[in-house]
Enzyme design. Structure first.
Site, mmCIF file in Angstrom:
data_model
loop_
_atom_site.group_PDB
_atom_site.id
_atom_site.type_symbol
_atom_site.label_atom_id
_atom_site.label_comp_id
_atom_site.label_asym_id
_atom_site.label_seq_id
_atom_site.Cartn_x
_atom_site.Cartn_y
_atom_site.Cartn_z
ATOM 1 N N CYS A 1 67.006 82.006 -3.055
ATOM 2 C CA CYS A 1 65.695 81.382 -2.873
ATOM 3 C C CYS A 1 64.598 82.448 -2.953
ATOM 4 C CB CYS A 1 65.675 80.696 -1.515
ATOM 5 S SG CYS A 1 64.042 80.333 -0.882
ATOM 6 N N GLU A 2 63.595 82.205 -3.791
ATOM 7 C CA GLU A 2 62.538 83.202 -3.962
ATOM 8 C C GLU A 2 61.597 83.278 -2.761
ATOM 9 O OE1 GLU A 2 59.022 80.927 -6.425
ATOM 10 O OE2 GLU A 2 60.655 81.779 -7.573
ATOM 11 N N HIS A 3 61.638 82.296 -1.880
ATOM 12 C CA HIS A 3 60.726 82.303 -0.737
ATOM 13 C C HIS A 3 61.228 83.159 0.420
ATOM 14 C CE1 HIS A 3 59.397 78.137 -2.369
ATOM 15 N NE2 HIS A 3 58.687 79.107 -2.905
ATOM 16 N N HIS A 4 62.547 83.195 0.623
ATOM 17 C CA HIS A 4 63.099 83.939 1.760
ATOM 18 C C HIS A 4 64.202 84.907 1.347
ATOM 19 C CE1 HIS A 4 61.561 80.067 3.407
ATOM 20 N NE2 HIS A 4 60.995 80.895 4.268
ATOM 21 N N GLN B 1 64.973 75.505 -6.552
ATOM 22 C CA GLN B 1 65.909 74.563 -7.172
ATOM 23 C C GLN B 1 65.233 73.696 -8.237
ATOM 24 O OE1 GLN B 1 68.404 72.394 -4.436
ATOM 25 N NE2 GLN B 1 68.780 70.756 -5.897
ATOM 26 N N HIS C 1 70.802 74.921 1.103
ATOM 27 C CA HIS C 1 69.900 76.074 1.194
ATOM 28 C C HIS C 1 70.027 76.741 2.561
ATOM 29 C CE1 HIS C 1 67.311 75.142 -2.435
ATOM 30 N NE2 HIS C 1 68.053 74.052 -2.325
ATOM 31 N N CYS D 1 68.121 78.907 3.736
ATOM 32 C CA CYS D 1 66.809 79.060 4.372
ATOM 33 C C CYS D 1 66.479 77.842 5.240
ATOM 34 C CB CYS D 1 65.712 79.291 3.329
ATOM 35 S SG CYS D 1 65.515 77.951 2.151
#
Length: 199
Positions: A90-93, A131, A159, A161
């Site tokens: 995941c690019e956010h976390h 995703q 996920h 996250c």
């Protein structure tokens, strides 16, 4: 005057690995860890190698993957490859998300070697991702690089996250779907869903 020493791909790879290891060492120290203790001495190097592997999709080309095994085909049937496992970040976390990809396409005048579809999945999964974009990238790649009447991609994923932090919901999963061409027809989408054993 001496010629400048050429830097090859292996030298560049080692340089990136060393820089990543340096920064991971700094991160561990900032978190309060003793980077010299036995269990962590080689961790920065190991994490650097792992991250290089988990993001190697940036160096892979969907066009090259799909063009390496295309074959003439006179039929127009639906081709389905289902239950392709994948692991992404995941690019956010920068935490993992993982699950299964199901892909279908209506052949026009060519088909692609079956092993190329899982390779395509890996090429996009091994990048920092969300995703929704992951799903659309695979659909677009197949639609652009292969002669088809339509493409559909369905992704089911869990996920970390959402499971390890934040809302901490252990049983939640996310489903995304994108399609084009003949798959805009609902009855054709339903046939695809039946073939993959969903809905």
């Amino acid at each position: 005057m001496m010629d400048e020493q050429k830097i090859g791909p292996e030298d560049e790879k080692n340089s990136v690995k060393e820089q990543l290891a340096y920064h991971y060492r700094c991160i561990l120290s900032l978190l309060g860890e003793d980077v010299e203790r036995e269990g962590l001495k080689k961790t920065p190097e190991r994490v650097a190698k792992a991250m290089m592997f988990l993001t190697k999709g940036y160096k892979q080309s969907a066009k090259e993957i799909l063009s390496s095994a295309r074959f003439k085909y006179e039929g127009t049937q639906m081709v389905v490859v289902k239950d392709i496992e994948f692991y992404s970040m995941c690019e956010h976390h920068i935490l993992p998300f993982f699950g299964k990809v199901h892909i279908g396409y209506i052949a026009a005048d060519q088909i692609v070697g079956l092993s190329k579809i899982p390779r395509l999945v890996d090429a996009f999964a091994r990048r920092l991702q969300v995703q929704e974009r992951f799903t659309t990238e695979m659909m677009n790649a197949l639609s652009c690089e292969l002669s088809t009447h339509g493409v559909i991609v369905l992704v089911e994923a869990r996920h970390l996250c959402m499971q390890m932090r934040g809302v901490e919901k252990q049983d939640s999963s996310t489903v995304t779907c994108d399609f084009c061409g003949d798959f805009k027809n609902e009855s054709l989408r339903q046939e695809f869903y039946r073939r993959i054993g969903r809905y």
